[in-house]
Design an enzyme around this catalytic site. Structure first.
Site, PDB file in Angstrom:
ATOM      1  N   CYS A 181      10.132   0.612   3.742  1.00 25.71           N
ATOM      2  CA  CYS A 181      10.000  -0.317   2.623  1.00 25.71           C
ATOM      3  C   CYS A 181      10.318  -1.768   2.960  1.00 25.71           C
ATOM      4  O   CYS A 181       9.455  -2.643   2.873  1.00 25.71           O
ATOM      5  CB  CYS A 181      10.910   0.124   1.478  1.00 25.71           C
ATOM      6  SG  CYS A 181      10.713   1.839   0.971  1.00 25.71           S
ATOM      7  N   HIS A 203      14.159  -5.449  -2.551  1.00 24.30           N
ATOM      8  CA  HIS A 203      14.560  -4.762  -1.320  1.00 24.30           C
ATOM      9  C   HIS A 203      14.523  -5.659  -0.086  1.00 24.30           C
ATOM     10  O   HIS A 203      14.134  -5.223   1.009  1.00 24.30           O
ATOM     11  CB  HIS A 203      13.694  -3.522  -1.099  1.00 24.30           C
ATOM     12  CG  HIS A 203      14.392  -2.494  -0.245  1.00 24.30           C
ATOM     13  ND1 HIS A 203      13.740  -1.394   0.286  1.00 24.30           N
ATOM     14  CD2 HIS A 203      15.684  -2.392   0.171  1.00 24.30           C
ATOM     15  CE1 HIS A 203      14.596  -0.666   0.985  1.00 24.30           C
ATOM     16  NE2 HIS A 203      15.788  -1.256   0.930  1.00 24.30           N
TER      17      HIS A 203
END
Length: 505
Positions: A130, A186
């Site tokens: 990610c 993130h």
């Protein structure tokens, strides 16, 4: 001999799909030119990997109602810089959409987006997990050029995207764009890292890599839903919340610009967590409560939900993602901005354990095709003809370079981009020069050049695959192509020598 269509390996592709050694034979399809970039040139013949009008590829023909259409130009129209709606799914597998070959999952809204734009069959994420992919998108550079990008993925508050590093958002904002990020960030945690510190005017979403969809509890049991840099309480299903926010943003931007003498274009990064674990669909409050109890009891890895999920549940989550994107696209259409908005959709990396990746090998976290090849769709009604399929290898940093060029924003020379702008290919009919796509994660390496992919897995063995004809990476050609293997290995090592070293564990 025709090649195998990668979305449907049991069916041979039509003869119009070129043989691997004959790039000059790839057929042309005219498209609208982007006047601001093309200098007033009219519709250009597109070359490279776009399938020909009148000779649709097998993959395109499999999408219900999908037909590759001849181009009709719009002469005399003044070009404007587009709004940019950049949508990421989370851990969505390459073939999890019905337009990419899923036998069970139905994604009519994304299929429609593909019919209206360009569907890429050999598009890749910037990394296999990610946060490194997000670094490669936001910076346009290999994740290994920044300390935060070395975390695969970021799991604590010690790493992040440095606020002084130029980003897609900061560069577009400097060129006059309004910027927003809704959903998963993130790329670091407060107080040091935040979208609002890296070029986005507004932020609404979660900082971490995953959260429980109702309680908003993250991996460490922390509450993780924020508006700007302040906690925001909302215990409804997360996908519903960020979909509503995206609809509000699209609608609000239209209202804000109505009646103004000069339009101010906008960038919206819409980052869903769907279909990332935990495997909870809208309405699964009982399963949610079980996971929350385990998190609060201090159970390590409770959010990973390794004892949960099913193929049926995964299908439910992906189809919910599709409906949610459909809501945002409908709002865009109602607002009157559809024609002048470039919509991009992709996954941030390959699929997880419930994904349908056939015929690819490997999953998320691996540099095999299944870990990095992702569904990718681009639509821009006023400039791109619909019904097109591209077989060109492209990856995440390319989109950063492309959007900067289209938006008229200049990269910072102190932070050179690693991607190649695709604007000329998509909008002016220019041929993409052969170049290398590079990946590095701990214990694995990969480089793609043309049809060939050099790969070294955790066993330390060098392998060579013709991934155009062998997307499953089963026929290792290393022994037959020793010189080619050596050249690609040397090319990988040359790039690796320019990157930061991984810290010692």
């Amino acid at each position: 001999m025709s090649s195998v269509d990668p979305a449907h390996p049991s069916r041979p592709a039509r003869p119009s799909v070129p043989e691997k050694s004959d790039t000059s034979a790839r057929s042309a399809l005219s498209r609208r030119s982007f006047g601001g970039l093309a200098g007033g040139v009219g519709a250009a013949a597109a070359v490279g990997g776009l399938a020909a009008a009148g000779a649709p590829s097998a993959a395109a023909a499999e999408v219900p109602g999908f037909a590759e259409r001849p181009f009709h130009a719009t002469p005399g129209r003044r070009s404007r810089r587009p709004n940019i709606l950049f949508i990421l799914g989370d851990d969505l597998g390459w073939a999890d959409l019905s337009s990419y070959g899923s036998p069970d999952i139905r994604t009519p809204h994304l299929d429609r987006l593909a019919r209206q734009g360009v569907r890429f069959t050999q598009a890749y994420a910037g990394s296999a997990t990610c946060s490194p992919t997000r670094f490669s998108l936001y910076t346009g550079r290999y994740p290994g050029r920044t300390e935060g990008g070395l975390a695969e993925p970021i799991a604590d508050k010690s790493a992040g995207l440095a606020p002084d590093h130029p980003t897609l958002a900061s560069l577009l904002r400097g060129a006059g764009y309004a910027t927003a990020l809704i959903g998963k960030w993130h790329c670091g945690y407060l107080p040091d890292y935040s979208p609002t510190k890296s070029g986005w005017d507004t932020f609404f979403g979660n900082f971490g890599g995953a959260l429980e969809y109702y309680s908003k509890l993250g991996l460490a049991g922390e509450y993780d839903l924020y508006e700007g840099d302040a906690e925001y309480k909302d215990l409804r299903y997360y996908t519903r919340i960020i979909t509503e926010r995206a609809v509000d943003y699209v609608t609000g931007r239209a209202e804000a610009e109505a009646g103004t003498r000069t339009d101010r274009p906008w960038l919206l990064n819409l980052n869903f967590t769907t279909p990332h674990w935990p495997w909870i669909a809208d309405g699964d409050r009982e399963e949610s409560a079980k996971i929350v109890r385990r998190i609060k009891a201090g159970e390590p890895g409770a959010l990973w939900h390794q004892d949960g999920g099913s193929l049926a549940k995964y299908r439910e989550m992906v189809e919910d993602l599709d409906r949610s994107i459909g809501e945002v696209l409908a709002a865009l259409r109602r607002s009157g901005q559809e024609e002048d908005t470039l919509v991009f959709f992709a996954s941030d990396n390959g699929g997880e354990r419930w994904s349908y990746n056939w015929p690819l090998s490997g999953n998320k976290a691996s540099l095999q095709e299944g870990g990095i090849r992702v569904p990718t769709i681009v639509r821009w009604p006023s400039r791109l003809a619909g019904g097109q399929v591209s077989h060109e290898p492209v990856f995440t940093p390319d989109w950063t370079a492309t959007l900067l060029e289209i938006a008229g924003a200049r990269p910072d020379r102190a932070y050179p981009l690693d991607g190649t702008s695709l604007a000329g290919y998509l909008l002016r009919g220019e041929r993409l020069a052969e170049r290398d796509l590079f990946w590095r994660v701990r214990g694995e390496r990969a480089l793609r050049r043309g049809d060939w992919k050099y790969y070294r897995g955790k066993d330390g063995k060098d392998r060579l695959f013709d991934v155009t004809n062998d997307p499953r990476e089963q026929a290792d050609k290393a022994a037959d192509e020793k010189q080619l293997l050596g050249r690609l290995r040397a090319a990988w090592e040359a790039v690796d020598g320019t990157l930061l070293a991984y810290p010692e564990k």
